[in-house]
Scaffold this motif. Structure first.
Motif, PDB file in Angstrom:
ATOM      1  N   HIS A 139       1.640  11.712   6.129  1.00 50.56           N
ATOM      2  CA  HIS A 139       0.241  11.028   6.898  1.00 50.56           C
ATOM      3  C   HIS A 139      -0.505  12.494   7.014  1.00 50.56           C
ATOM      4  N   THR A 140       0.005  13.444   7.604  1.00 52.66           N
ATOM      5  CA  THR A 140      -0.832  14.554   8.002  1.00 52.66           C
ATOM      6  C   THR A 140      -1.287  15.404   6.835  1.00 52.66           C
ATOM      7  N   ALA A 141      -0.479  15.386   5.758  1.00 52.29           N
ATOM      8  CA  ALA A 141      -0.864  15.933   4.470  1.00 52.29           C
ATOM      9  C   ALA A 141      -2.070  15.330   3.936  1.00 52.29           C
ATOM     10  N   ALA A 142      -2.029  13.770   3.909  1.00 54.94           N
ATOM     11  CA  ALA A 142      -3.066  12.938   3.490  1.00 54.94           C
ATOM     12  C   ALA A 142      -4.344  13.308   4.158  1.00 54.94           C
ATOM     13  N   ALA A 143      -4.245  13.389   5.489  1.00 48.00           N
ATOM     14  CA  ALA A 143      -5.165  13.487   6.320  1.00 48.00           C
ATOM     15  C   ALA A 143      -6.030  14.836   6.099  1.00 48.00           C
ATOM     16  N   ALA A 144      -5.357  15.938   5.884  1.00 47.34           N
ATOM     17  CA  ALA A 144      -5.618  17.187   5.552  1.00 47.34           C
ATOM     18  C   ALA A 144      -6.512  17.234   4.383  1.00 47.34           C
ATOM     19  N   TYR A 145      -5.949  16.537   3.430  1.00 40.42           N
ATOM     20  CA  TYR A 145      -6.551  16.759   1.925  1.00 40.42           C
ATOM     21  C   TYR A 145      -8.111  15.869   2.138  1.00 40.42           C
ATOM     22  N   LEU A 146      -8.235  14.591   2.964  1.00 43.80           N
ATOM     23  CA  LEU A 146      -9.228  13.873   2.870  1.00 43.80           C
ATOM     24  C   LEU A 146     -10.267  14.711   3.786  1.00 43.80           C
ATOM     25  N   HIS A 147      -9.708  15.444   4.870  1.00 40.31           N
ATOM     26  CA  HIS A 147     -10.799  16.198   5.573  1.00 40.31           C
ATOM     27  C   HIS A 147     -11.281  17.383   4.877  1.00 40.31           C
ATOM     28  N   GLU A 148     -10.541  17.921   4.043  1.00 39.98           N
ATOM     29  CA  GLU A 148     -11.112  18.999   2.932  1.00 39.98           C
ATOM     30  C   GLU A 148     -12.138  18.311   2.089  1.00 39.98           C
ATOM     31  N   ARG A 149     -11.849  17.345   1.455  1.00 41.56           N
ATOM     32  CA  ARG A 149     -12.751  16.678   0.764  1.00 41.56           C
ATOM     33  C   ARG A 149     -14.036  16.206   1.369  1.00 41.56           C
ATOM     34  N   ALA A 150     -13.897  15.889   2.720  1.00 43.88           N
ATOM     35  CA  ALA A 150     -15.071  15.575   3.373  1.00 43.88           C
ATOM     36  C   ALA A 150     -15.699  16.854   3.802  1.00 43.88           C
ATOM     37  N   GLY A 151     -15.285  18.056   3.539  1.00 36.12           N
ATOM     38  CA  GLY A 151     -16.062  19.373   3.957  1.00 36.12           C
ATOM     39  C   GLY A 151     -15.515  19.844   4.964  1.00 36.12           C
TER      40      GLY A 151
ATOM     41  N   PRO B 280       4.903   0.771   4.206  1.00 35.55           N
ATOM     42  CA  PRO B 280       3.809   1.781   4.808  1.00 35.55           C
ATOM     43  C   PRO B 280       3.387   2.955   3.689  1.00 35.55           C
ATOM     44  N   ILE B 281       4.277   3.123   3.240  1.00 32.25           N
ATOM     45  CA  ILE B 281       4.066   4.203   1.971  1.00 32.25           C
ATOM     46  C   ILE B 281       3.048   3.892   0.888  1.00 32.25           C
ATOM     47  N   ALA B 282       3.176   2.562   0.695  1.00 30.27           N
ATOM     48  CA  ALA B 282       2.197   1.970  -0.287  1.00 30.27           C
ATOM     49  C   ALA B 282       0.902   1.970   0.360  1.00 30.27           C
ATOM     50  N   ARG B 283       0.627   1.620   1.628  1.00 31.30           N
ATOM     51  CA  ARG B 283      -0.436   1.760   2.283  1.00 31.30           C
ATOM     52  C   ARG B 283      -1.131   3.167   2.563  1.00 31.30           C
ATOM     53  N   LEU B 284      -0.371   4.216   2.743  1.00 27.80           N
ATOM     54  CA  LEU B 284      -0.595   5.506   2.770  1.00 27.80           C
ATOM     55  C   LEU B 284      -1.393   5.791   1.464  1.00 27.80           C
TER      56      LEU B 284
ATOM     57  N   GLN C  88     -14.432   9.590   3.779  1.00 30.17           N
ATOM     58  CA  GLN C  88     -14.725   8.597   5.159  1.00 30.17           C
ATOM     59  C   GLN C  88     -13.870   7.414   5.172  1.00 30.17           C
ATOM     60  N   ALA C  89     -14.001   6.660   4.032  1.00 30.18           N
ATOM     61  CA  ALA C  89     -13.415   5.408   3.836  1.00 30.18           C
ATOM     62  C   ALA C  89     -11.832   5.790   3.921  1.00 30.18           C
ATOM     63  N   GLY C  90     -11.498   6.857   3.315  1.00 24.90           N
ATOM     64  CA  GLY C  90      -9.908   7.157   3.211  1.00 24.90           C
ATOM     65  C   GLY C  90      -9.264   7.272   4.492  1.00 24.90           C
ATOM     66  N   LEU C  91     -10.124   8.263   5.288  1.00 24.43           N
ATOM     67  CA  LEU C  91      -9.623   8.337   6.564  1.00 24.43           C
ATOM     68  C   LEU C  91      -9.627   7.302   7.508  1.00 24.43           C
ATOM     69  N   ALA C  92     -10.732   6.424   7.447  1.00 26.42           N
ATOM     70  CA  ALA C  92     -10.743   5.108   8.122  1.00 26.42           C
ATOM     71  C   ALA C  92      -9.313   4.349   7.941  1.00 26.42           C
ATOM     72  N   ALA C  93      -9.111   4.188   6.635  1.00 28.89           N
ATOM     73  CA  ALA C  93      -7.775   3.511   6.205  1.00 28.89           C
ATOM     74  C   ALA C  93      -6.543   4.131   6.791  1.00 28.89           C
ATOM     75  N   LEU C  94      -6.632   5.269   6.816  1.00 32.27           N
ATOM     76  CA  LEU C  94      -5.483   6.231   7.167  1.00 32.27           C
ATOM     77  C   LEU C  94      -5.333   5.980   8.797  1.00 32.27           C
ATOM     78  N   SER C  95      -6.398   5.765   9.368  1.00 29.27           N
ATOM     79  CA  SER C  95      -6.251   5.903  10.994  1.00 29.27           C
ATOM     80  C   SER C  95      -5.580   4.487  11.393  1.00 29.27           C
ATOM     81  N   ASP C  96      -5.526   3.531  10.534  1.00 31.12           N
ATOM     82  CA  ASP C  96      -4.900   2.203  10.631  1.00 31.12           C
ATOM     83  C   ASP C  96      -3.381   2.368  10.618  1.00 31.12           C
ATOM     84  N   LEU C  97      -2.909   3.396  10.344  1.00 27.65           N
ATOM     85  CA  LEU C  97      -1.535   3.793   9.741  1.00 27.65           C
ATOM     86  C   LEU C  97      -0.791   4.497  10.918  1.00 27.65           C
ATOM     87  N   ASP C  98       0.471   4.351  11.056  1.00 26.64           N
ATOM     88  CA  ASP C  98       1.319   5.114  11.844  1.00 26.64           C
ATOM     89  C   ASP C  98       1.403   6.607  11.546  1.00 26.64           C
ATOM     90  N   PRO C  99       0.660   7.658  12.428  1.00 19.99           N
ATOM     91  CA  PRO C  99       0.746   9.010  12.372  1.00 19.99           C
ATOM     92  C   PRO C  99       1.857   9.530  11.787  1.00 19.99           C
TER      93      PRO C  99
END
Lengths: 135, 381
Positions: free
Chosen positions: B331-343, B298-302, B315-326
């Motif tokens: 997981h939260t740090a990765a989501a934070a980073y992707l949201h930041e990148r998405a503005g 799962p870490i590799a998937r993250l 957005q593609a990153g967030l979509a892939a992330l949403s398939d994974l166990d929160p």
């Protein structure tokens, strides 16, 4: 390996199942309890999981900076409810499951009537200081 | 005197003693004593043949410990002075020790401790310091580990993947005290890769070298974390990178891919980019696909989701992330980073703060807190 802090509370934690103050136990019960604690920590030294343990006195004091001069000192703004820590033990174990197992064992120390106290222990993981490599 | 070169000799000497009939625990103790004696004696009287010296002294220590007859010991002391060099099959002995120390019957922590002591030649005090535990605790771990493997017979080769995992554990521990565990892990993996010619041993060595090359840039002088994209690439150790890439390419050419080679390939692609913008994220995502196939981790998937966020957009990153166990770590740090990148800095700030609260690593927590504070201070009040 991961380090965990096992916290014993004088107050602040939920009441133990066998909630009889130690001074109401028989001397034999007190001895049995102390022996259990001693053997528990000796066993952890033997398994290579022991890091540290200390008991604390209940005389906690709140201190606050109040600018230049003496800091104000009080025995607490919330004397009725303040959380009091009786002591701690630090263990270094292979897994969270092992930490739970040990905390459970410690909580089962014998108390009044020779029955386990079933007290609540607080189990806190250490913040790791080592660098993790992430891409 | 070069203490590291001295420690290099430890596994061979233990192997020789074992072959002469000493059991592992006794051999290991005797060699530790011989190493300590070498540190004491060699600065004044350097030996002609350090290995032969150590073998002789360790053998004598072993005999001392196992025999009480004083007369006999005196006779042996008389012949012990400067021994003749001895030719022995060092390779097999050392490999044997690696397998013994990483035996599946041992817990990871015990395997790590035993490897550092028997193969690495570190003292119990040094290992205890590195792992921030009392020396008595580490001594117990080592002696229990020795007892566990004392009856193990070595008539078949051990499991190399277990050895590699143990070495990677050592590498990831960072360091405190007077031993740098990352450097120690590299030294031992280098030795192992030479002994086995295994592709994954080479892959792990390459991975360690490539990570280690970035260490000078990974933290600021005050200890704060510098994310990969912000690192000063001029501070990366190009010599280590070149070595890591060479070793990796030779391993990959043999077409027996494994997880360490794959991780090293990802690290090599990062090392290859002169600026963060030049990073070949498309290829990195492909390697993560391989890693997911090989490990199903799962870490590799993250990590793949984060890489996908770079190659195909947040957005593609967030979509892939949403398939994974929160509940996955980071997981939260990765989501934070992707949201930041998405503005979306409001969501990003909230997620960074949440990730900081659940972080288990000090440097990481501080970094995440700073990211949250940075975004919050930019919000209109």
């Amino acid at each position: 390996m991961a380090k965990y802090l096992l916290l014993k509370h004088y107050r602040g934690a939920p009441a133990a199942v066998n909630d009889v103050p130690m001074d109401r136990w028989t001397p034999e019960e007190v001895s049995a309890h102390l022996r259990y604690m001693r053997e528990f920590s000796a066993r952890l030294r033997e398994t290579g999981e022991f890091v540290d343990e200390q008991a604390l006195t209940p005389q906690g004091t709140f201190v606050r900076s109040d600018g230049p001069g003496k800091p104000p000192v009080t025995d607490g703004p919330f004397a009725e409810t303040k959380d009091l820590i009786a002591g701690w033990m630090v263990i270094d174990v292979d897994s969270y499951e092992r930490a739970l197992e040990l905390a459970g064992e410690l909580s089962a120390a014998p108390g009044a009537g020779g029955e386990p106290i079933h007290e609540w222990l607080e189990l806190r993981p250490f913040m790791s200081a080592t660098q993790c490599i992430t891409e | 005197m070069d203490e590291v070169a001295l420690r290099d000799l430890a596994p061979t000497v233990i192997g020789v003693l074992e072959r002469r009939g000493a059991d592992f625990a006794a051999a290991e103790d005797a060699v530790q004593e011989a190493l300590i004696e070498a540190v004491r004696v060699w600065p004044q009287e350097p030996p002609r043949d350090p290995r032969a010296w150590l073998i002789t002294v360790a053998w004598r220590k072993f005999l001392d410990a196992t025999r009480a007859e004083a007369a006999r010991r005196q006779r042996e002391d008389a012949v012990w002075a400067e021994p003749a060099p001895e030719s022995v099959a060092a390779v097999d002995d050392t490999l044997h020790l690696y397998f013994l120390c990483a035996h599946p019957a041992l817990s990871p922590a015990s395997a790590v401790a035993l490897t550092l002591r028997a193969v690495g030649g570190l003292t119990t005090r040094q290992i205890a310091q590195a792992y921030l535990v009392p020396e008595s605790t580490m001594a117990q771990r080592i002696s229990r580990a020795k007892r566990t493997v004392s009856d193990v017979r070595f008539d078949q080769p051990g499991d190399l993947s277990t050895v590699l995992r143990v070495l990677y554990l050592v590498f990831n521990e960072g360091y405190s005290g007077d031993v740098d565990l990352a450097a120690e892990a590299i030294r031992l993996t280098r030795q192992l890769a030479k002994l086995t010619a295994d592709e994954e041993a080479a892959g792990l060595l390459a991975l360690m070298l490539l990570h280690h090359a970035r260490r000078p840039a990974r933290t600021r002088p005050d200890g704060t974390l510098v994310p990969l994209a912000d690192q000063d690439r001029a501070r990366w150790d190009t010599r280590l990178i070149a070595e890591g890439v060479d070793i990796l390419q030779a391993a990959l050419a043999r077409d027996r891919l494994g997880e360490y080679q794959t991780q090293a390939a990802i690290a090599a692609l990062h090392a290859d980019a002169r600026t963060a913008e030049e990073t070949d994220w498309v290829q990195i995502v492909e390697w993560y696909d391989e890693l997911v196939r090989l490990t199903d981790s799962p870490i590799a998937r993250l990590n793949r989701a984060v890489a996908l966020g770079e190659s195909d957009g947040p957005q593609a990153g967030l979509a892939a992330l949403s398939d994974l166990d929160p509940a996955l770590p980071r997981h939260t740090a990765a989501a934070a980073y992707l949201h930041e990148r998405a503005g979306d800095s409001t969501t990003a700030a909230r997620l960074y703060a949440e990730a900081a609260r659940t972080a288990t690593n000090l440097a990481e927590r501080d970094h995440l807190t700073r990211q949250a504070a940075h975004l919050n201070s930019q919000q209109p009040k």
